[in-house]
Design an enzyme around this catalytic site. Structure first.
Site: not given
Ligand code: MEV
Length: 444
Positions: A86, A283, A299, A396
Site C-alpha cells: 500500500e 487497520k 505470521d 495518499h
Molecule cells: C489506510 O490504509 C489506513 C487509514 O484509513 C487508517 C485510519 O483511517 O486511521 C488511513
C-alpha cells in the site's frame, strides 16, 4: 465455461501445473505463461528455496520491500524494514519517526510474554472428581510426558509455565480444557506449543484409561476434541508510547499546538467509543505492524487475529491506541498483544528475512515486539495527524500517483511532469487522467 476437476495436481511438475492452469482456466493463452515465468528468480537455488516454502508453487509474488529510517526506539536509532504494497505506509512511518526523533523518540515496555494453548476435551465426570484427578495425578504426568519436547526450550530459559484444568461445562455439556501457558523465548513457538499440547492429549487419554477412580462409562466418555495453541495472547503484550509537552508538538499544518493536540485526542476517543471507526483506526495500526511482521518472516495472520481479538476483549471492539493530555503533556500509546519469533520458521531460511533481522541489530523476540508496537503506533500517529489536519488523500494520492501513471503507461518524462504538476495540489484520479490526455493529445 465449466471446468473439470483435476486428479493429482500436486504430483505434476511445475511446468505441468502451469500448462494445466493455463489450458483449463486461461484458454491456453501463452501470455499467462510469460507472466508467471517472468517472476521466477534466475538463481535456481533461490527459486527452489521459495518454491519449497509452500505447495503447488508456480511463481513468486513480489511485494515492495522498503525502509523507514530515523526510528529512535528506547534510545537506539533504527531503520525499519517494511514489506507492504500500500502506497504511503512507508512514507507515513518515516514521517512519524522523524517527528518524534527530536522529542525523545519511542519508549517501550514488555508487559508480559506468556503464550497459551489448549487441549479441548469432553468427559462425563463429576467436575470435582476431575479436578482432583488433575491436581494430584494428571498435572505431574503431563509435565513428565513432555520433558523430551521441552528440554531444549528449558535450556534456553523457557518451557511450560503452568497448566490448569478449566471447567467449561456451563457453556457446553461435559466440555473441559487443559489450558497451558508457555514461555517460548526467542521463537514464536507454534510448533513447540502444538507438540506439547498433542502430547497432553495422549497423556490425558492414557492416564484416564489407567485410573482406577474412573468408572468404565466415565473412561469411555472421554473424547479429545483438539490440541492447539491460541493465537489470542493477551498476556504476551508490549506497550509503546510517545510523549512531549504540547508546546513541542510543532505540527506543520498551520493550526496551534493546542488545537492539534485536542483534535488528535478527540480522534482517538472516537476510535475508543465507535467500533466502525475503531476498525479503520486499527487497520491503519496494522499497516505498520504487518509490514514489519512480514519483513521479519513472521505470521501476519496470527498478529492480525490477536490484535483484533484483544481490541474486542471487553465485549466491544475498540481502539488499540490511547491518548491523554495532562498538565500540558501530550501522551500517546499502544498496548499491543503480539507473538513473534526471531529464530525458527522462515528466519534462517529467507534471505530477506535474515537481512531484516540483521538490519534491526539481531533483536530478541522481546525487542522485535517493541519494534512492531512502535511501527503500529507511528503509523497510527501519521494517519491521525493527516486525518485531523489535511485529510489523508493529499499524502495518499501523492504516493498513489505512480500507480495511476503506471497503469496508463506513462513514460519517465511524463511521470516527472506530473510530479511538478501536482507539487502544490492534491492528486485526484480524475485530474491525472485529464492532464494525461491533454499532454498526450498535445504531443500528436
Ligand atoms: C489506510 O490504509 C489506513 C487509514 O484509513 C487508517 C485510519 O483511517 O486511521 C488511513
Amino acid at each position: 465455461m465449466n471446468h473439470k476437476p483435476v486428479e493429482g495436481f500436486s504430483k505434476l511438475t511445475k511446468q505441468g501445473k502451469i500448462d494445466w492452469i493455463v489450458n483449463e482456466y486461461l484458454e491456453g493463452n501463452e501470455e499467462f505463461q510469460t507472466i508467471l515465468k517472468q517472476y521466477w528468480n534466475e538463481n535456481p537455488q533461490l527459486q527452489k528455496l521459495h518454491e519449497e516454502f509452500s505447495e503447488n508453487t508456480i511463481s513468486n509474488f513480489y511485494m515492495p520491500y522498503g525502509i523507514a529510517p530515523n526510528f529512535l526506539i528506547d534510545g537506539k536509532l533504527l531503520a525499519l524494514p517494511m514489506a507492504v504494497e500500500e502506497s504511503s505506509v512507508v512514507a507515513a512511518a518515516s514521517k512519524a519517526a522523524k517527528f518524534w526523533l527530536d522529542k525523545g523518540g519511542f519508549k517501550t515496555t514488555i508487559i508480559n510474554t506468556k503464550k497459551l494453548g489448549h487441549t479441548h476435551f469432553i468427559i462425563d465426570v463429576e467436575p470435582h472428581k476431575l479436578q482432583h484427578f488433575f491436581n494430584f495425578k494428571l498435572k505431574q504426568k503431563l509435565l513428565e510426558a513432555t520433558e523430551d519436547i521441552t528440554r531444549n526450550m528449558r535450556n534456553r530459559g523457557g518451557g511450560i509455565l503452568n497448566i490448569r484444568l478449566i471447567d467449561k461445562t456451563a457453556e457446553m455439556e461435559n466440555y473441559y480444557q487443559l489450558k497451558a501457558s508457555f514461555d517460548t523465548v526467542d521463537s514464536m513457538g507454534a510448533n513447540f506449543i502444538n507438540s506439547c499440547l498433542e502430547q497432553f492429549g495422549k497423556t490425558l487419554r492414557e492416564e484416564v484409561s489407567k485410573d482406577e477412580d474412573f468408572t468404565s462409562e466415565e473412561k469411555n466418555s472421554l473424547q479429545i476434541v483438539m490440541n492447539i495453541l491460541s493465537n489470542f495472547t493477551p498476556d504476551c503484550i508490549v506497550r509503546a508510547e510517545v510523549s512531549c509537552k504540547i508546546d513541542e508538538l510543532n505540527d506543520d499544518s498551520g493550526i496551534s499546538n493546542e488545537e492539534f493536540a485536542t483534535k488528535f485526542k478527540r480522534a482517538v476517543t472516537i476510535a475508543e467509543i465507535e467500533p466502525f471507526r475503531a476498525t479503520t483506526h486499527n487497520k491503519g495500526i496494522m499497516n505498520g505492524v504487518d509490514a514489519v511482521v512480514i519483513a521479519t518472516g513472521n505470521d501476519f495472520r496470527a498478529t492480525e487475529a490477536c490484535a483484533h481479538a484483544y481490541a474486542a476483549k471487553d465485549g466491544k471492539y475498540t481502539s488499540l491506541t490511547h491518548c491523554t493530555i495532562d498538565d500540558g503533556v501530550f501522551r500517546f500509546w499502544i498496548d499491543l498483544p503480539i507473538s513473534v519469533g526471531v529464530v525458527g520458521g522462515l528466519t534462517n531460511l529467507h534471505p530477506l528475512v535474515k537481512f531484516s533481522l540483521a538490519l534491526l541489530g539481531k533483536p530478541s523476540a522481546q525487542e522485535l515486539m517493541s519494534i512492531l508496537a512502535v511501527s503500529g503506533l507511528a503509523q497510527n500517529f501519521g494517519a491521525l495527524r493527516s486525518l485531523v489536519t489535511t485529510g489523508i488523500q493529499k499524502g495518499h494520492m501523492k504516493m498513489h500517483l505512480f500507480n495511476i501513471l503506471n497503469q496508463m503507461g506513462a513514460t519517465e518524462e511524463e511521470k516527472q511532469h506530473f510530479v511538478t504538476y501536482f507539487k502544490d495540489k492534491t492528486v485526484s484520479h480524475h485530474e491525472v487522467i485529464s492532464e494525461f490526455n491533454r499532454i498526450r493529445s498535445s504531443q500528436n
